[in-house]
Design a protein around this motif. Sequence first.
Motif, PDB file in Angstrom:
ATOM      1  N   ARG A 145       5.602   4.570   3.394  1.00 48.22           N
ATOM      2  CA  ARG A 145       4.707   4.721   2.255  1.00 48.22           C
ATOM      3  C   ARG A 145       4.202   3.358   1.817  1.00 48.22           C
ATOM      4  NH1 ARG A 145       7.818   7.667  -2.321  1.00 48.22           N
ATOM      5  NH2 ARG A 145       5.920   7.174  -3.505  1.00 48.22           N
ATOM      6  N   ASP A 146       3.037   3.382   1.197  1.00 53.32           N
ATOM      7  CA  ASP A 146       2.448   2.174   0.617  1.00 53.32           C
ATOM      8  C   ASP A 146       2.128   2.509  -0.828  1.00 53.32           C
ATOM      9  OD1 ASP A 146       0.751   0.121  -0.265  1.00 53.32           O
ATOM     10  OD2 ASP A 146      -0.036  -0.227   1.728  1.00 53.32           O
ATOM     11  N   ASN A 147       2.986   2.074  -1.723  1.00 53.51           N
ATOM     12  CA  ASN A 147       2.815   2.435  -3.135  1.00 53.51           C
ATOM     13  C   ASN A 147       1.554   1.818  -3.729  1.00 53.51           C
ATOM     14  OD1 ASN A 147       5.123   4.021  -3.222  1.00 53.51           O
ATOM     15  ND2 ASN A 147       6.441   2.307  -3.783  1.00 53.51           N
ATOM     16  N   ALA A 148       1.136   0.686  -3.230  1.00 54.52           N
ATOM     17  CA  ALA A 148      -0.079   0.063  -3.741  1.00 54.52           C
ATOM     18  C   ALA A 148      -1.313   0.891  -3.401  1.00 54.52           C
ATOM     19  CB  ALA A 148      -0.223  -1.344  -3.176  1.00 54.52           C
ATOM     20  N   LYS A 149      -1.249   1.556  -2.242  1.00 52.42           N
ATOM     21  CA  LYS A 149      -2.388   2.367  -1.809  1.00 52.42           C
ATOM     22  C   LYS A 149      -2.215   3.844  -2.130  1.00 52.42           C
ATOM     23  CE  LYS A 149      -3.680  -0.712   2.001  1.00 52.42           C
ATOM     24  NZ  LYS A 149      -3.894  -0.826   3.470  1.00 52.42           N
ATOM     25  N   ASN A 150      -1.033   4.196  -2.643  1.00 52.57           N
ATOM     26  CA  ASN A 150      -0.763   5.614  -2.946  1.00 52.57           C
ATOM     27  C   ASN A 150      -0.817   6.480  -1.705  1.00 52.57           C
ATOM     28  OD1 ASN A 150       0.002   6.143  -5.579  1.00 52.57           O
ATOM     29  ND2 ASN A 150      -1.895   7.179  -6.138  1.00 52.57           N
ATOM     30  N   THR A 151      -0.243   5.980  -0.619  1.00 52.26           N
ATOM     31  CA  THR A 151      -0.301   6.709   0.642  1.00 52.26           C
ATOM     32  C   THR A 151       1.081   6.892   1.257  1.00 52.26           C
ATOM     33  OG1 THR A 151      -0.658   4.665   1.888  1.00 52.26           O
ATOM     34  CG2 THR A 151      -2.621   5.871   1.195  1.00 52.26           C
ATOM     35  N   VAL A 152       1.196   7.904   2.098  1.00 49.58           N
ATOM     36  CA  VAL A 152       2.394   8.123   2.899  1.00 49.58           C
ATOM     37  C   VAL A 152       1.935   8.495   4.300  1.00 49.58           C
ATOM     38  CG1 VAL A 152       2.590  10.563   2.226  1.00 49.58           C
ATOM     39  CG2 VAL A 152       4.599   9.333   3.084  1.00 49.58           C
ATOM     40  N   ASP A 153       2.571   7.897   5.292  1.00 50.56           N
ATOM     41  CA  ASP A 153       2.208   8.127   6.680  1.00 50.56           C
ATOM     42  C   ASP A 153       3.373   8.743   7.448  1.00 50.56           C
ATOM     43  OD1 ASP A 153       0.192   5.101   7.186  1.00 50.56           O
ATOM     44  OD2 ASP A 153      -0.189   6.973   6.107  1.00 50.56           O
ATOM     45  N   LEU A 154       3.029   9.482   8.468  1.00 46.17           N
ATOM     46  CA  LEU A 154       4.024  10.054   9.372  1.00 46.17           C
ATOM     47  C   LEU A 154       3.638   9.661  10.798  1.00 46.17           C
ATOM     48  CD1 LEU A 154       6.540  11.960   9.537  1.00 46.17           C
ATOM     49  CD2 LEU A 154       4.921  13.790  10.106  1.00 46.17           C
TER      50      LEU A 154
END
Length: 115
Positions: free
Chosen positions: A71-80
């Motif tokens: 996850r990248d909290n700065a970008k508000n994203t989660v990747d799989l």
Amino acid sequence: QAQLVESGGGWVQPGGSLRLSCAASGISARLNAMGWYRQAPGKERELVARITSGGSTNFADSVKGRFTISRDNAKNTVDLQMNGLKPEDTAVYYCVLVTLQRNYWGQGTQVTVSS
């Protein structure tokens, strides 16, 4: 209103890789757990991977060693990141954001693994 948008699904041959991404808007995800579920035809939706706000992860036994979640909290994203894909990984994959009040779901992205 919170919204989750997934991307990165598609078709891949067995043994291949795909990376799914999920972007959250309308809500700050950094304090919440996020994750990925999947649902294959005729089956119930199941947890694939989950990551807490602190970065702790857990995975379904069927994907351990092949999938990673970040996850990248700065970008508000989660990747799989999905490696070593198998035909049984074929499903619609859903991103989820977990809050105390409710869970927020994306619209889903299709992953098809076949030769």
